[in-house]
Scaffold this motif. Sequence first.
Motif, PDB file in Angstrom:
ATOM      1  N   PRO A 139       0.807  -1.222   0.000  1.00 16.59           N
ATOM      2  CA  PRO A 139       0.000   0.000   0.000  1.00 16.59           C
ATOM      3  C   PRO A 139       0.842   1.276   0.000  1.00 16.59           C
ATOM      4  O   PRO A 139       0.492   2.257  -0.658  1.00 16.59           O
ATOM      5  CB  PRO A 139      -0.825  -0.123   1.282  1.00 16.59           C
ATOM      6  N   SER A 174      -6.013   5.013   2.346  1.00 18.48           N
ATOM      7  CA  SER A 174      -6.595   3.906   3.101  1.00 18.48           C
ATOM      8  C   SER A 174      -8.062   4.165   3.416  1.00 18.48           C
ATOM      9  O   SER A 174      -8.904   3.252   3.318  1.00 18.48           O
ATOM     10  CB  SER A 174      -5.816   3.691   4.410  1.00 18.48           C
ATOM     11  N   PRO A 184      -6.551  -1.365   2.514  1.00 16.44           N
ATOM     12  CA  PRO A 184      -5.549  -1.921   1.588  1.00 16.44           C
ATOM     13  C   PRO A 184      -4.513  -2.788   2.292  1.00 16.44           C
ATOM     14  O   PRO A 184      -4.052  -3.778   1.722  1.00 16.44           O
ATOM     15  CB  PRO A 184      -4.918  -0.674   0.955  1.00 16.44           C
TER      16      PRO A 184
END
Length: 272
Positions: A236, A252, A263
């Motif tokens: 991420p 996120s 994520p």
Amino acid sequence: MDYQVNYIHPKIKISCYTGKLFKTEAAFDEHLLVWLLSGETKIIQADESFVFGAGSTFLIPRHQLATIINYPKDGWPHKAVAMHLSADQLRDFYKKNDIKPKNLLSHKIFTFDNHPLLKSCLASLNPYFELQETFPDNLAKLKITEAIAIIRNIAPDIDGILANFDKPHKIDLAAFMEKNFMFNMPLEKFGYLTGRSLTTFKRDFYHHYQLTPQRWLTQKRLELAHYQLTQKNRKPAEVYLETGFENLSHFSYAFKKKYGYAPKDLYLGMRI
């Protein structure tokens, strides 16, 4: 302070960054000639990516959408000398030298492979960054002219970029946006690069997509991020940098709102 920049002239600067990384979204109004003294620079465009290490010299053409990520490396800060090549000075250069290039190009990042002439030209600027007084304008123009002459000698094809003074014209909006949605630019910049005013851009965009640009951009970026996480198994912290999000927390939050899970949960699940 993590980031410092010292301008000896409005067109010539040296920057130093000591933090973890420094990200910017770019579509410069002028060509930018960069000499990377230390650290690493990653440039991500819609169809190509570049990684430059210490000692590299490269030219970023104007009006080219890109994500630029600068990293310190090997214990050294990210430090670079940058020179703006303005349209006015380039027009003057080509007029005085009676050069009429053909085959004008719209984009291409040029690299110069640590050429000694160019390295010497840019290295000669270093003492001037220690000056307390103003760097004379006529001397700055001479240094920029010297750099232009050298890069033309190294890469003759670069005339096709440097001598192209056209403004963006009206182009296919959908084709442009489908290719460049991952760049976090103001809508005014998207409009300009497609040859439209902000009002016309918004009108044409809604006519084609039946969505506002902001909502469509968020959806497209989240879809790309989901693909990178599931199909490319990327982290991420890497994905948000290259999909148009301001920071990891914003990414996120938006990702979880759309998909129902964070994520990092998806990434960890793929690792199990």
